[in-house]
Design an enzyme around this catalytic site. Structure first.
Site, PDB file in Angstrom:
ATOM      1  CE  LYS A   1      -4.078  -5.048   3.785  1.00  0.00           C
ATOM      2  NZ  LYS A   1      -3.829  -4.749   5.544  1.00  0.00           N
TER       3      LYS A   1
ATOM      4  NE  ARG B   1       0.295 -10.300   9.624  1.00  0.00           N
ATOM      5  CZ  ARG B   1      -0.523  -9.659   9.135  1.00  0.00           C
ATOM      6  NH1 ARG B   1      -1.377  -9.668   9.122  1.00  0.00           N
ATOM      7  NH2 ARG B   1      -0.708  -7.923   9.177  1.00  0.00           N
TER       8      ARG B   1
ATOM      9  CG  HIS C   1      -1.102  -4.954  11.613  1.00  0.00           C
ATOM     10  ND1 HIS C   1      -1.962  -3.994  11.783  1.00  0.00           N
ATOM     11  CD2 HIS C   1      -1.229  -5.888  11.121  1.00  0.00           C
ATOM     12  CE1 HIS C   1      -3.360  -4.465  10.805  1.00  0.00           C
ATOM     13  NE2 HIS C   1      -2.894  -4.857  10.315  1.00  0.00           N
TER      14      HIS C   1
ATOM     15  NE  ARG D   1      -0.520   1.007  10.325  1.00  0.00           N
ATOM     16  CZ  ARG D   1       0.329   0.467  11.516  1.00  0.00           C
ATOM     17  NH1 ARG D   1       0.697   1.087  11.666  1.00  0.00           N
ATOM     18  NH2 ARG D   1      -0.646  -0.879  11.731  1.00  0.00           N
TER      19      ARG D   1
ATOM     20  CE1 TYR E   1     -20.276 -27.084 -15.994  1.00  0.00           C
ATOM     21  CE2 TYR E   1     -19.545 -25.986 -14.163  1.00  0.00           C
ATOM     22  CZ  TYR E   1     -19.167 -26.334 -15.250  1.00  0.00           C
ATOM     23  OH  TYR E   1     -18.970 -25.104 -16.312  1.00  0.00           O
TER      24      TYR E   1
ATOM     25  CB  CYS F   1     -20.449 -21.660 -12.523  1.00  0.00           C
ATOM     26  SG  CYS F   1     -21.838 -22.946 -13.047  1.00  0.00           S
ATOM     27  CG  MET F   2     -14.105 -19.372 -14.119  1.00  0.00           C
ATOM     28  SD  MET F   2     -12.721 -19.872 -15.150  1.00  0.00           S
ATOM     29  CE  MET F   2     -12.459 -20.997 -14.102  1.00  0.00           C
ATOM     30  CG  ASP F   3     -17.223 -17.609 -16.951  1.00  0.00           C
ATOM     31  OD1 ASP F   3     -15.690 -17.775 -16.310  1.00  0.00           O
ATOM     32  OD2 ASP F   3     -16.502 -18.985 -17.774  1.00  0.00           O
TER      33      ASP F   3
HETATM   34  C1  LIG Z   1      -3.735  -4.327   5.916  1.00  0.00           C
HETATM   35  C2  LIG Z   1      -3.269  -3.745   7.226  1.00  0.00           C
HETATM   36  C3  LIG Z   1      -4.465  -1.986   8.486  1.00  0.00           C
HETATM   37  C4  LIG Z   1      -5.546  -2.296   7.802  1.00  0.00           C
HETATM   38  O1  LIG Z   1      -6.344  -3.107   8.789  1.00  0.00           O
HETATM   39  P1  LIG Z   1      -8.423  -2.372   8.602  1.00  0.00           P
HETATM   40  O2  LIG Z   1      -8.379  -3.942   9.974  1.00  0.00           O
HETATM   41  O3  LIG Z   1      -8.647  -2.934   7.478  1.00  0.00           O
HETATM   42  O4  LIG Z   1      -7.951  -1.580   8.869  1.00  0.00           O
HETATM   43  C5  LIG Z   1      -3.232  -1.736   9.017  1.00  0.00           C
HETATM   44  N1  LIG Z   1      -1.896  -2.141   8.917  1.00  0.00           N
HETATM   45  C6  LIG Z   1      -1.007  -3.165   8.468  1.00  0.00           C
HETATM   46  C7  LIG Z   1      -0.032  -3.023   9.095  1.00  0.00           C
HETATM   47  C8  LIG Z   1      -2.039  -3.509   7.144  1.00  0.00           C
HETATM   48  O5  LIG Z   1      -1.296  -5.133   6.881  1.00  0.00           O
END
Ligand SMILES: *Cc1c(COP(=O)(O)O)cnc(C)c1O
Length: 385
Positions: free
Chosen positions: A35, A133, A165, A221, A264, A311-313
């Site tokens: 992700k 969540r 999770h 995961r 700045y 700064c931004m850049d």
């Molecule tokens: C982001 C996420 C993970 C991975 O978590 P890490 O701490 O980066 O290993 C696994 N499962 C879900 C549902 C997540 O949102």
């Protein structure tokens, strides 16, 4: 070598190595979490590399992220687990994305999409076992379980998995981890009793994959550990190799007279005649503005202090009165593996009170990603993806 001003070099060999560390520690198959553009590392090249290295599946938050991987030719299973009303379930079904469901509302929408397409959607029941969540709420579970079993019986969906999770995966011995696992087991048993037994079960994020093999079930995961950052620094680095090195090339070198303010608001005033260099990286590229006055960079074997506002850049570094032999075009390492005395993403995170997850995933789109392919020597054979 690149002539880009700002480059994130991503070591795909390190990611393959980290995948092995995770598989060995958990003794389970891996759903590689890619992700948020693979935590800033580039979702498509990372996805292809982890699958080639033996990851079983991919995980993302949004359906759009999953569909972008499909469009790039990735045909492994991909689960997407975060949806708002109006989500593109039609597209997900058409692209054979596994849809993780957090409510009966989402289930109804997926069933409608599957019926419209005349296909069976593959779904995962995402159970809220204590994170509070995403996931099906405890008070909605019985109704959800009956509905999903009915949709399963009717052929609208097949229940691929149950997942949850962890709230405190980074505290391996906290009792909540085992409690969440027990609740997930109970949810799977409910579905089995209703005739919709899930094929697999998964809950372990990076810290759990590394420290709690008893929670691995069929698949882990991990995200951050794949990218080589330990999720539990107090327990060690597990032999993980940081995959991303952020470098810039010195844009400009100039003299600054004693008493002159730099950047700045002139928050830094030269205490002596000195030579400064402009680094073409700013907060739009993921260099936190909060690091102003606290950033240090590596050029060769020396560290130099950032001065004045980020700064931004761009930001400015002090090379000292003799300029230290630094020239325009020289490579500046902002963060990397920590080799040669260099700075890490964790150093940045610690300095501003956040976690390295946020540092790497904030590296912006303007930063050119370059990939070191598995098996390539780490300091050569850079190839554009
Ligand atoms: C982001 C996420 C993970 C991975 O978590 P890490 O701490 O980066 O290993 C696994 N499962 C879900 C549902 C997540 O949102």
């Amino acid at each position: 070598m690149t002539s880009a001003a700002l480059t994130a070099t991503v070591d795909l060999g390190a990611i393959a190595h980290n995948l092995d560390v995770l598989r060995t520690a958990s003794n389970a198959a891996v759903m590689a979490v890619v992700k948020a553009d693979a935590y800033g590392h580039g979702a498509v090249p990372v996805a292809k590399a982890v699958l080639a290295a033996g990851a079983a599946e991919l995980g993302v938050a949004h359906i759009a992220e999953a569909r972008a991987l499909r469009a790039a030719g990735v045909d492994a299973p991909i689960t997407a687990w975060l949806h708002a009303p109006g989500a593109d379930f039609e597209g997900a079904v058409a692209d054979h994305i596994d849809i993780a469901l957090s409510s009966a509302r989402q289930l109804d929408a997926v069933v409608a999409a599957a019926r419209a397409a005349g296909v069976t959607a593959r779904v995962t029941a995402k159970v809220d076992t204590g994170l509070n969540r995403s996931g099906v709420a405890t008070d909605e579970w019985d109704d959800f379980a009956e509905k999903i079993a009915k949709a399963h019986a009717e052929g609208a969906v097949t229940v691929r998995a149950v997942m949850c999770h962890l709230a405190r995966g980074d505290e391996p011995d906290h009792p909540l981890n085992s409690e969440q696992a027990a609740r997930l087991d109970a949810a799977a048993a409910d579905l089995a009793r209703l005739g919709a037994a899930p094929e697999i079960m998964h809950m372990a994020n990076s810290p759990a994959a590394l420290t709690r093999p008893d929670l691995a079930r069929d698949m882990v995961r991990p995200g951050i550990a794949l990218y080589g950052r330990t999720p539990v620094p107090e327990l060690g680095d597990f032999g993980l190799i940081p995959a991303m090195t952020l470098t810039a090339r010195v844009a400009l070198v100039k003299k600054v007279a004693a008493g002159t303010g730099v950047s700045y608001s002139h928050t830094w005033i030269a205490p002596r005649d000195t030579v400064v260099a402009v680094v073409p990286a700013g907060y739009a590229d993921g260099v936190p503005r909060l690091l102003s006055g606290r950033i240090r960079v590596r050029i060769g074997d020396r560290l130099f202090d950032g001065i004045g506002r980020i700064c931004m850049d761009q930001f400015v570094i002090d090379l000292g009165p003799d300029g230290a032999g630094v020239r325009e075009g020289d490579e500046v390492e902002l963060f990397g593996t920590g080799a040669r005395g260099g700075i890490t993403a964790k150093d940045w995170a610690d300095a501003i009170g956040t976690i390295d997850y946020e540092i790497v995933s904030q590296v912006g789109n303007r930063v050119v990603r370059r990939y070191l392919h598995a098996g390539a020597a780490r300091d050569e054979a850079v190839a554009d993806e």
